[in-house]
Write a protein that holds these residues in place. Structure first.
Motif, mmCIF file in Angstrom:
data_model
loop_
_atom_site.group_PDB
_atom_site.id
_atom_site.type_symbol
_atom_site.label_atom_id
_atom_site.label_comp_id
_atom_site.label_asym_id
_atom_site.label_seq_id
_atom_site.Cartn_x
_atom_site.Cartn_y
_atom_site.Cartn_z
ATOM 1 N N ALA A 25 0.771 -1.185 -0.027
ATOM 2 C CA ALA A 25 0.077 0.025 -0.050
ATOM 3 C C ALA A 25 0.712 1.224 0.016
ATOM 4 O O ALA A 25 2.231 1.210 -0.010
ATOM 5 C CB ALA A 25 -0.769 0.098 1.006
ATOM 6 N N LEU A 26 0.043 2.355 -0.299
ATOM 7 C CA LEU A 26 1.006 3.777 0.037
ATOM 8 C C LEU A 26 1.610 3.724 1.551
ATOM 9 O O LEU A 26 0.953 3.454 2.395
ATOM 10 C CB LEU A 26 0.204 4.765 -0.098
ATOM 11 N N THR A 27 3.192 3.891 1.568
ATOM 12 C CA THR A 27 3.755 4.086 2.839
ATOM 13 C C THR A 27 4.447 5.365 3.061
ATOM 14 O O THR A 27 4.820 5.917 1.744
ATOM 15 C CB THR A 27 4.461 2.995 3.090
ATOM 16 N N LYS A 28 4.807 5.724 3.886
ATOM 17 C CA LYS A 28 5.618 6.999 4.009
ATOM 18 C C LYS A 28 6.987 6.560 4.427
ATOM 19 O O LYS A 28 7.097 5.694 5.232
ATOM 20 C CB LYS A 28 5.188 7.851 5.175
ATOM 21 N N GLN A 29 7.909 6.979 3.713
ATOM 22 C CA GLN A 29 9.412 6.509 4.256
ATOM 23 C C GLN A 29 10.158 7.862 4.109
ATOM 24 O O GLN A 29 10.269 8.341 2.783
ATOM 25 C CB GLN A 29 9.964 5.424 3.246
ATOM 26 N N LEU A 34 5.565 6.127 -1.062
ATOM 27 C CA LEU A 34 5.698 5.201 -2.094
ATOM 28 C C LEU A 34 4.990 3.869 -1.740
ATOM 29 O O LEU A 34 4.638 3.518 -0.546
ATOM 30 C CB LEU A 34 7.290 4.962 -2.495
ATOM 31 N N TYR A 35 4.679 3.134 -2.902
ATOM 32 C CA TYR A 35 4.131 2.043 -2.719
ATOM 33 C C TYR A 35 5.021 0.637 -1.895
ATOM 34 O O TYR A 35 6.084 0.564 -2.625
ATOM 35 C CB TYR A 35 3.489 1.296 -4.098
ATOM 36 N N ASN A 36 4.661 0.319 -0.904
ATOM 37 C CA ASN A 36 5.748 -0.721 -0.202
ATOM 38 C C ASN A 36 4.827 -1.812 0.228
ATOM 39 O O ASN A 36 3.668 -1.547 0.652
ATOM 40 C CB ASN A 36 6.518 -0.070 0.330
ATOM 41 N N TYR A 37 5.461 -2.766 0.841
ATOM 42 C CA TYR A 37 4.830 -3.797 1.743
ATOM 43 C C TYR A 37 4.808 -3.224 2.940
ATOM 44 O O TYR A 37 5.666 -2.507 3.567
ATOM 45 C CB TYR A 37 5.791 -5.256 1.613
ATOM 46 N N VAL A 38 3.827 -3.635 3.866
ATOM 47 C CA VAL A 38 3.564 -3.152 4.920
ATOM 48 C C VAL A 38 3.585 -4.522 5.955
ATOM 49 O O VAL A 38 3.318 -5.607 5.690
ATOM 50 C CB VAL A 38 1.913 -2.265 5.219
ATOM 51 N N SER A 41 -1.000 -2.625 9.603
ATOM 52 C CA SER A 41 -2.027 -1.786 8.853
ATOM 53 C C SER A 41 -1.830 -0.333 9.111
ATOM 54 O O SER A 41 -1.873 0.673 8.320
ATOM 55 C CB SER A 41 -3.487 -1.831 9.026
ATOM 56 N N HIS A 42 -1.034 0.029 10.445
ATOM 57 C CA HIS A 42 -0.495 1.170 10.924
ATOM 58 C C HIS A 42 0.848 1.799 9.829
ATOM 59 O O HIS A 42 0.742 3.124 9.737
ATOM 60 C CB HIS A 42 0.006 1.275 11.962
ATOM 61 N N ASP A 43 1.158 0.964 8.911
ATOM 62 C CA ASP A 43 2.215 1.416 7.904
ATOM 63 C C ASP A 43 1.575 2.177 6.820
ATOM 64 O O ASP A 43 2.255 2.728 6.108
ATOM 65 C CB ASP A 43 3.210 0.207 7.559
ATOM 66 N N ILE A 44 0.428 2.013 6.719
ATOM 67 C CA ILE A 44 -0.444 2.320 5.570
ATOM 68 C C ILE A 44 -0.311 4.039 5.569
ATOM 69 O O ILE A 44 -0.947 4.751 6.641
ATOM 70 C CB ILE A 44 -1.841 1.959 5.082
ATOM 71 N N PHE A 45 0.009 4.681 4.584
ATOM 72 C CA PHE A 45 -0.238 6.025 4.610
ATOM 73 C C PHE A 45 -1.588 6.441 4.036
ATOM 74 O O PHE A 45 -1.986 6.197 2.685
ATOM 75 C CB PHE A 45 1.004 6.891 3.638
ATOM 76 N N TRP A 46 -2.530 6.806 4.774
ATOM 77 C CA TRP A 46 -3.967 7.048 4.366
ATOM 78 C C TRP A 46 -4.113 8.326 3.611
ATOM 79 O O TRP A 46 -4.497 9.328 4.448
ATOM 80 C CB TRP A 46 -4.730 7.034 5.859
ATOM 81 N N GLY A 47 -3.932 8.468 2.460
ATOM 82 C CA GLY A 47 -4.144 9.855 1.671
ATOM 83 C C GLY A 47 -4.114 9.393 0.249
ATOM 84 O O GLY A 47 -3.843 8.282 -0.102
ATOM 85 N N CYS B 169 18.057 6.175 -10.443
ATOM 86 C CA CYS B 169 17.473 7.175 -9.593
ATOM 87 C C CYS B 169 15.982 6.769 -9.525
ATOM 88 O O CYS B 169 15.264 6.499 -8.296
ATOM 89 C CB CYS B 169 17.805 8.586 -9.781
ATOM 90 N N LYS B 170 15.376 6.666 -10.567
ATOM 91 C CA LYS B 170 13.808 6.487 -10.654
ATOM 92 C C LYS B 170 13.384 5.159 -10.267
ATOM 93 O O LYS B 170 12.559 4.886 -9.605
ATOM 94 C CB LYS B 170 13.314 6.756 -12.142
ATOM 95 N N MET B 171 14.466 4.212 -10.815
ATOM 96 C CA MET B 171 14.248 2.635 -10.340
ATOM 97 C C MET B 171 14.272 2.696 -8.726
ATOM 98 O O MET B 171 13.610 1.792 -8.190
ATOM 99 C CB MET B 171 15.398 1.791 -10.896
ATOM 100 N N ASN B 172 15.076 3.481 -8.254
ATOM 101 C CA ASN B 172 15.247 3.366 -6.844
ATOM 102 C C ASN B 172 14.158 4.249 -6.029
ATOM 103 O O ASN B 172 14.283 4.342 -4.683
ATOM 104 C CB ASN B 172 16.807 4.019 -6.152
ATOM 105 N N GLU B 173 13.348 4.842 -6.843
ATOM 106 C CA GLU B 173 12.297 5.785 -6.306
ATOM 107 C C GLU B 173 12.865 6.787 -5.533
ATOM 108 O O GLU B 173 12.309 7.093 -4.475
ATOM 109 C CB GLU B 173 11.371 5.023 -5.354
ATOM 110 N N ASN B 174 14.046 7.377 -5.855
ATOM 111 C CA ASN B 174 14.474 8.484 -4.976
ATOM 112 C C ASN B 174 13.560 9.739 -5.568
ATOM 113 O O ASN B 174 13.140 10.168 -6.214
ATOM 114 C CB ASN B 174 15.858 8.791 -5.286
ATOM 115 N N THR B 175 13.625 10.754 -4.550
ATOM 116 C CA THR B 175 13.143 12.054 -4.421
ATOM 117 C C THR B 175 14.024 12.702 -5.287
ATOM 118 O O THR B 175 15.317 12.809 -4.944
ATOM 119 C CB THR B 175 12.785 12.840 -3.293
ATOM 120 N N CYS B 176 13.899 13.344 -6.613
ATOM 121 C CA CYS B 176 14.694 13.964 -7.366
ATOM 122 C C CYS B 176 15.562 15.054 -6.566
ATOM 123 O O CYS B 176 14.713 15.865 -5.737
ATOM 124 C CB CYS B 176 13.943 14.730 -8.550
#
Lengths: 343, 253
Positions: A25-29, A34-38, A41-47, B169-176
């Motif tokens: 799901a969408l996550t904040k890193q 970005l879309y990533n494995y969670v 459910s708390h890892d999900i960025f809800w927006g 960079c894009k494959m690594n999903e970096n912020t530009c």
């Protein structure tokens, strides 16, 4: 089937499903979404926040091993796949997945993509507004998802959601993991009316259905040279595109030279050497020629094949382009919508 | 006598870091490599010498008169000659000296010793002798080194990316990096490093050299758009790219 549930119930359902499925799901890193494995459910960025890469990476990763081989002739085909729930996918990306589903099922089919896709349950999340000034989903109608999902969530007030169960797979998921009550069709109608109103002033491209012919006729339109001159050929646009699917295949021997791996990597038509052939000729040697090809793939060649715009208007390429080259600008020059004098 | 290909390593003006990267291997990799090739000359690790080589890896740039004779001699005795790292591929940071006139440079580096006059401008190896393959980077990537070795042993032309760092960079999903308000050379620099600097909070310094047909004019406009200083950008290009005539067309020497 239409159900109604709450955010709390959805989160609980996700936590339960995590025992049998991977969930992405969408996550904040750091500062990135970005879309990533969670893990929970708390890892999900809800927006709703645009991501660099679309969710296609779960079915068609940037790098993957297709087969292992040995010097004495053994060949073992490889497909790495696990059951996956893809949660919170927005209409533009659902449209992208739908197009890739068609592309990878075409002809002999791509077993690696298809097996991963087969094991996935996709839960969509509808948008009732554009995510930023770069997105133009409404120009191609991709603010509405037609298919490509097993379940679609429509956000209502007070963290409530209408749940449209579209497939058998979606039904199994809903029955097993989701606490919900019956949803009223009337509520969905009201939701859709409100959404239509929100998008009322955002019109689709003029003559969208005629794009293949228009692009065919306008190969020599000045917009190509105008935009192509600025292109860095950096490939960012094609790397982030939800409907690009070109790849290169390499054989990588282990250092002991007894075994190796055949691997595929994303490749892209905007890169200079993409059309370089063994004798050294390059069929699209200029950035302008490559840009023309890329945009025609979206609005002409593949649009004819898929019966809809293959650009989904997600805006990722626009955000990624340092030179501000946008399919929207080009399309509006080709259909005359911009009323600009290009000559 | 062993029939394994004879491999040698030579160093010119450089820090020797790329030679260390070439042997920065796991014990298993080292034995696998030694099963494939005979290392017959490598000043860093052995005293033996040989008369001819199947593959000569060259580290460092050519920056003294005697270097020229030495590299021509190595070339004459090598079947394949491969550059190892930025200094030998594009002259590397050594080429910074090329921005200074010789007399000023000598005074700067060796004040009070005007008799020292042994350096020429720093050049990449390909400016002096024919080069068959290159391994760019400061330092080189060990995996890329091994890939090139394997390709050469298999009789394949080693594939070094011609696309820029942005792809990785894009494959690594970096912020530009530009979105952070920082100038990055990535859009015009050869990939193959897996965008290691931008992926770890930095920006691309350009150590792998410019891609073929880099759109430098467009890069200049982009600098303006992002309100980045052109002087700052030029300094960044100077670090590794002095020998690139697309970027620094005036031959100052």
């Amino acid at each position: 089937m239409l159900l109604k549930t709450t955010k709390t119930a959805l989160l609980k359902g996700i936590d339960q499903v995590l025992s049998t499925y991977q969930v992405a799901a969408l996550t904040k890193q750091d500062s990135r979404v970005l879309y990533n494995y969670v893990k929970t459910s708390h890892d999900i960025f809800w927006g709703c926040r645009p991501t660099v890469l679309p969710p296609k990476k779960f079915f068609f990763p940037p790098h993957e091993t297709l087969l292992d081989y040995t010097a004495d002739g053994q060949i073992i085909a490889k497909i790495e796949s696990k059951p996956l729930v893809l949660f919170g996918i927005h209409p533009c990306d659902l449209r992208g997945i739908q197009i890739l589903d068609e592309a990878f099922a075409d002809l002999h089919g791509d077993p690696n993509y298809l097996e991963r896709r087969e094991k996935a349950i996709i839960i969509g999340l509808d948008c009732h507004q554009t995510c930023d000034q770069d997105s133009f989903c409404y120009k191609v109608g991709a603010h509405y998802a037609k298919t490509g999902y097993d379940i679609m969530l429509y956000p209502l007030k007070d963290d409530q959601y209408l749940v449209e169960v579209a497939t058998d797979r979606g039904n199994v998921f809903a029955e097993q993991f989701l606490r919900a009550i019956k949803g009223e069709e009337k509520e969905l109608e009201e939701y859709q009316q409100a959404k239509a109103k929100a998008f009322e002033s955002l019109k689709p491209f003029k003559d969208l259905e005629k794009f293949p012919e228009l692009f065919q006729e306008n190969t020599h339109h000045p917009v190509w040279e105008h935009e192509g001159a600025r292109c860095l050929s950096c490939g960012s646009c094609v790397m982030v595109c939800p409907t690009c699917y070109c790849f290169n295949v390499t054989d990588d021997w282990e250092l002991n030279m007894r075994a190796g791996k055949r691997q595929r990597h994303w490749d892209a038509c905007m890169l200079h050497d993409f059309t370089t052939v063994a004798t050294g000729e390059n069929f699209r040697p200029t950035a302008t020629a490559r840009l023309h090809h890329r945009i025609n793939r979206k609005f002409n060649y593949l649009m004819k094949k898929h019966g809809q715009s293959v650009c989904v208007g997600c805006g990722r390429c626009v955000r990624a382009c340092l030179a501000d080259i946008s399919p929207k600008t080009i399309a509006e020059a080709i259909n005359g919508e911009d009323e600009k004098e290009w000559n | 006598m062993s029939k394994k290909p004879k491999v040698a390593f030579f160093d010119f003006t450089g820090c020797e870091g790329c030679q260390l990267c070439a042997v920065d291997l796991t014990p298993e990799q080292l034995f696998d490599l030694l099963a494939l090739v005979d290392i017959v000359e490598f000043r860093e690790v052995m005293t033996d010498k040989a008369e001819s080589y199947d593959i000569a890896f060259i580290e460092g740039s050519i920056s003294r008169k005697p270097d020229e004779e030495k590299i021509k001699d190595i070339r004459a005795r090598s079947k394949l000659l491969v550059t190892l790292g930025a200094c030998s591929t594009i002259a590397g940071v050594n080429a910074l000296r090329n921005f200074y006139p010789d007399d000023k440079l000598l005074h700067l580096v060796y004040p009070g010793h005007p008799e020292i006059d042994r350096t020429t401008i720093a050049r990449g190896v390909s400016e002096v002798v024919k080069v068959d393959a290159m391994i760019p980077g400061c330092p080189i990537d060990t995996h890329e080194f091994l890939r090139v070795v394997k390709d050469l042993l298999l009789g394949k032309k080693p594939e070094i990316p011609t696309y820029p760092v942005c792809v990785e960079c894009k494959m690594n999903e970096n912020t530009c990096v530009y979105e952070k308000g920082i100038h990055c050379l990535g859009p015009v620099i050869r990939a193959g490093c897996n965008a290691i600097c931008p992926s770890n909070g930095g920006y691309c310094f350009g150590c792998r050299g410019a891609i073929p047909k880099a759109n430098i004019e467009s890069m200049k406009e982009i600098l303006q758009k992002y309100n980045l200083s052109a002087a700052d950008a030029l300094d960044k290009f100077k670090l590794f790219l002095e020998r690139d005539k697309e970027i620094f067309p005036d031959d100052k020497n």
